[in-house]
Design a protein around this motif. Structure first.
Motif, short mmCIF file in Angstrom:
data_model
loop_
_atom_site.label_atom_id
_atom_site.label_comp_id
_atom_site.label_asym_id
_atom_site.label_seq_id
_atom_site.Cartn_x
_atom_site.Cartn_y
_atom_site.Cartn_z
N GLY A 1 0.80 -1.22 0.00
CA GLY A 1 0.00 0.00 0.00
C GLY A 1 0.83 1.26 0.00
O GLY A 1 0.27 2.37 0.04
N CYS A 2 2.17 1.13 -0.05
CA CYS A 2 3.06 2.30 -0.01
C CYS A 2 3.18 2.93 -1.40
O CYS A 2 3.26 2.23 -2.40
CB CYS A 2 4.45 1.89 0.48
N GLU A 3 3.24 4.24 -1.44
CA GLU A 3 3.36 4.95 -2.71
C GLU A 3 4.74 4.77 -3.32
O GLU A 3 4.86 4.61 -4.54
CB GLU A 3 3.07 6.43 -2.51
N HIS A 4 5.80 4.78 -2.51
CA HIS A 4 7.16 4.62 -3.02
C HIS A 4 7.78 3.29 -2.58
O HIS A 4 7.75 2.33 -3.32
CB HIS A 4 8.05 5.80 -2.58
N PHE A 5 8.34 3.25 -1.38
CA PHE A 5 9.07 2.07 -0.91
C PHE A 5 8.35 1.40 0.25
O PHE A 5 7.75 2.08 1.10
CB PHE A 5 10.49 2.45 -0.46
N CYS A 6 8.45 0.08 0.26
CA CYS A 6 7.90 -0.70 1.37
C CYS A 6 9.04 -1.51 1.98
O CYS A 6 9.66 -2.33 1.30
CB CYS A 6 6.80 -1.63 0.88
#
Length: 244
Positions: free
Chosen positions: A168-173
């Motif tokens: 669900g992260c926009e950039h990095f998880c």
């Protein structure tokens, strides 16, 4: 994730890295310097929770991890040796030393209950049993210019939030302990909330002779992609901003 902030858990001259994505951990060996001790360290993949596992160490070199048994294996150059320690810093043991005919354990690998090491001085790759270091068997011999080695093994990865829609992260998880996850933003962006990233609207542009960098005015976060390259001598800076 980590920088040299003068603290003993920070980074000075990192030599090697090893990852355990199932626990969200990074392990590294560090030669030390600039007030930072030589060590074997551990940090969460999001940069939090840095600790020193081993600090009374000289000339650390390679590192690898046994993901299943939660052991760290690391080597030293002078004196040459290979050691093990648990993820939590307990049960430190010496597996091999100079008396075991090793000169420069430059790379390490683990497969099941065996350790592999690469020794460019003696031009060989050797396998030994764990945890004792017995039953040494030369796998490759008289091969010049050995540089590095990694053991590849297909394994089934446990389900983790980062594996589904990037958590669900926009950039990095970044994976964490206990099937947790942390979202992070790329260079030039800051977290608006738990999952969303927005670009910096104001920041300081600083020249360092061979590179120009942007820093957040609230902390030391990188607010823009650094400008660098051969022949740069940046003595003065100004900024013109365009959306396109």
């Amino acid at each position: 994730i980590l920088a040299n902030d003068g603290d003993k858990t920070s980074v000075a001259k990192p030599k090697a890295l090893a990852l355990d994505p199932t626990e969200g951990k990074i392990f590294w060996t560090d030669e030390g310097g600039n007030g930072v001790p030589a060590k074997v360290g551990r940090v969460n993949m999001d940069g939090t929770g840095a600790i020193v596992l081993v600090d009374n160490i000289e000339n650390p070199e390679s590192i690898t991890v046994d993901i299943d048994k939660k052991f760290v294996y690391y080597s030293t150059r002078h004196p040459p040796g290979i050691h093990s320690i648990r993820y939590d810093g307990t049960e430190r043991n010496e597996i091999l030393s100079e008396q075991n005919d090793i000169a420069y354990p430059k790379a390490l690998g683990i497969l099941e209950s065996r350790l592999y090491y690469l020794d460019p001085t003696y031009e060989k790759i050797v396998r030994v049993d764990l945890p004792s270091g017995d039953n040494a068997k030369v796998i490759i011999d008289n091969e010049a210019d050995l540089k590095n080695m990694i053991i590849f093994k297909k394994r089934s990865m446990p389900q983790h939030p980062c594996m589904i829609n990037n958590g669900g992260c926009e950039h990095f998880c970044f994976p964490g302990e206990g099937s947790s996850r942390t979202c992070a933003c790329g260079m030039g962006y800051k977290k608006e909330n738990e999952i969303t990233c927005t670009p910096f609207k104001s920041f300081a542009v600083v020249s360092q002779l061979d590179v120009a960098r942007g820093y957040s005015l609230k902390d030391s976060a990188e607010a823009m992609t650094p400008i660098a390259g051969p022949g740069h001598h940046i003595l003065h800076v100004d900024v013109v901003f365009r959306d396109q």
